[in-house]
Design a protein around this motif. Structure first.
Motif, PDB file in Angstrom:
ATOM      1  N   UNK A  99       0.855  -1.325   0.038  1.00 14.90           N
ATOM      2  CA  UNK A  99       0.026  -0.047   0.119  1.00 14.90           C
ATOM      3  C   UNK A  99       0.968   1.247   0.020  1.00 14.90           C
ATOM      4  N   UNK A 100       0.614   2.086  -0.985  1.00 18.34           N
ATOM      5  CA  UNK A 100       1.261   3.465  -0.866  1.00 18.34           C
ATOM      6  C   UNK A 100       0.972   4.090   0.215  1.00 18.34           C
ATOM      7  N   UNK A 101       1.876   4.733   0.669  1.00 17.01           N
ATOM      8  CA  UNK A 101       1.983   5.644   1.986  1.00 17.01           C
ATOM      9  C   UNK A 101       1.080   6.780   1.512  1.00 17.01           C
ATOM     10  N   UNK A 102       0.239   7.270   2.868  1.00 19.08           N
ATOM     11  CA  UNK A 102      -0.093   8.610   2.560  1.00 19.08           C
ATOM     12  C   UNK A 102       0.526   9.740   3.433  1.00 19.08           C
ATOM     13  N   UNK A 122      -1.346  18.459   8.795  1.00 20.08           N
ATOM     14  CA  UNK A 122      -0.690  17.521   8.010  1.00 20.08           C
ATOM     15  C   UNK A 122      -0.946  16.290   8.695  1.00 20.08           C
ATOM     16  N   UNK A 123      -0.743  15.185   7.714  1.00 17.79           N
ATOM     17  CA  UNK A 123      -1.055  13.913   8.400  1.00 17.79           C
ATOM     18  C   UNK A 123       0.085  12.975   7.442  1.00 17.79           C
ATOM     19  N   UNK A 124       0.482  11.723   8.103  1.00 14.04           N
ATOM     20  CA  UNK A 124       1.205  10.744   7.388  1.00 14.04           C
ATOM     21  C   UNK A 124       0.660   9.383   8.073  1.00 14.04           C
ATOM     22  N   UNK A 125       0.112   8.609   7.079  1.00 13.66           N
ATOM     23  CA  UNK A 125      -0.209   7.349   7.613  1.00 13.66           C
ATOM     24  C   UNK A 125       0.700   6.048   6.691  1.00 13.66           C
ATOM     25  N   UNK A 126       0.988   5.177   7.541  1.00 11.51           N
ATOM     26  CA  UNK A 126       1.432   3.871   7.022  1.00 11.51           C
ATOM     27  C   UNK A 126       0.714   2.723   7.686  1.00 11.51           C
ATOM     28  N   UNK A 127       0.414   1.733   6.801  1.00 16.83           N
ATOM     29  CA  UNK A 127      -0.104   0.300   7.493  1.00 16.83           C
ATOM     30  C   UNK A 127       0.179  -1.024   6.772  1.00 16.83           C
ATOM     31  N   UNK A 128       0.302  -1.834   7.718  1.00 15.48           N
ATOM     32  CA  UNK A 128       0.764  -3.212   7.148  1.00 15.48           C
ATOM     33  C   UNK A 128      -0.217  -4.003   6.015  1.00 15.48           C
ATOM     34  N   UNK A 129       0.165  -4.645   5.286  1.00 15.03           N
ATOM     35  CA  UNK A 129      -0.828  -5.383   4.230  1.00 15.03           C
ATOM     36  C   UNK A 129      -1.516  -6.296   5.067  1.00 15.03           C
ATOM     37  N   UNK A 130      -0.965  -6.967   6.082  1.00 15.09           N
ATOM     38  CA  UNK A 130      -1.923  -7.896   6.863  1.00 15.09           C
ATOM     39  C   UNK A 130      -2.771  -7.275   7.827  1.00 15.09           C
ATOM     40  N   UNK A 131      -3.193  -6.115   7.990  1.00 12.67           N
ATOM     41  CA  UNK A 131      -3.592  -5.235   8.924  1.00 12.67           C
ATOM     42  C   UNK A 131      -3.166  -5.436  10.598  1.00 12.67           C
TER      43      UNK A 131
END
Length: 270
Positions: free
Chosen positions: A5-8, A48-57
């Motif tokens: 997933x592309x980072x936001x 501002x915001x920055x979001x990352x997450x793992x593929x497996x949630x």
């Protein structure tokens, strides 16, 4: 490494959303942005915001920023975390959850206290509140500087009137005025166990709660919105409400749900 997933990554100086509501799904999360009403005097957005997450949630990592004077302080924090992204994501993916949270705090403090970053802060105009939230397995961890807000919504907690997780702290910032440039850095950190069942995590800058007529100053109203409507609909409804109430301040919301199947702590006489 989880990287499908592309980072936001966004700062209001890139696009201000003044007079414009924006709802952006990100994997299983939702970002809501509103830059404030130009009719109330708003002309810029310093959130501002920055979001990352793992593929497996398995985990989520979110930062929201509420700068003032200019967005420069928010910009340098986003740049800092993007520069350290690989190390931080490796840390977040660690199976040793208990040790991970301690190492994460140590890493973030060292990033904010590095000589290079402190020098960058001295050369910006303005400063920012900064709220960092990580959900890993059945726990939510936060690191807060300033007055952004973290809510954890669950029926067990709502029954006891508990909604807000962190205490808003005033006179704390990162940037031109910088609490990490003190002899002892000032910030708040904590960990909360998720309850069994559906947990709703919501981060927001203060435009949502400091709106004229205060439609969301009582957190139960936010709880009712996110539990009585579908996810995107609830965020859209709240942003529509503050727009109609002629809010000037910008608002950034990050929201997601976690279904926890593990038993949560209960009193011994339950």
């Amino acid at each position: 490494m989880n990287n499908l997933f592309e980072d936001l990554s966004w700062v209001g100086s890139q696009k201000d959303f003044v007079d414009q509501i924006n709802i952006q799904p990100y994997h299983h999360m939702i970002v809501g942005r509103y830059g404030g009403n130009s009719g109330a005097g708003q002309s810029k957005n310093e959130d501002g915001c920055l979001i990352w997450c793992s593929d497996e949630e398995d985990w989520e990592f979110a930062i929201i920023l509420d700068a003032h004077n200019t967005a420069e302080s928010a910009e340098i924090i986003v740049e800092l975390f993007n520069a350290e992204k690989m190390q931080l994501k490796n840390l977040l993916a660690s199976p040793a959850t208990q040790q991970m949270f301690g190492k994460l705090e140590e890493k973030i403090v060292s990033m904010f206290q590095s000589g290079e970053f402190l020098n960058a802060c001295r050369n910006v105009t303005g400063e920012t509140a900064c709220l960092i939230v990580v959900r890993k397995h059945k726990y939510v961890w936060w690191f807060s500087v300033g007055d952004c807000i973290l809510y954890l919504f669950h029926p067990d907690l709502a029954a006891l009137g508990q909604f807000q997780i962190n205490q808003r702290q005033f006179y704390e910032w990162i940037g031109q005025v910088n609490t990490f440039d003190l002899a002892v850095p000032c910030y708040s950190v904590g960990i909360r166990e998720l309850r069994e069942g559906e947990n709703r995590i919501l981060l927001t800058t203060d435009g949502l709660i400091e709106c004229p007529n205060e439609p969301y100053s009582n957190p139960r109203n936010i709880y009712n919105a996110v539990t009585n409507m579908k996810d995107e609909e609830s965020i859209l409804c709240m942003l529509n409400t503050i727009q109609k109430n002629n809010v000037r301040d910008s608002t950034t919301i990050v929201f997601w749900k976690i279904n926890c199947i593990e038993k949560a702590t209960q009193p011994s006489n339950a």
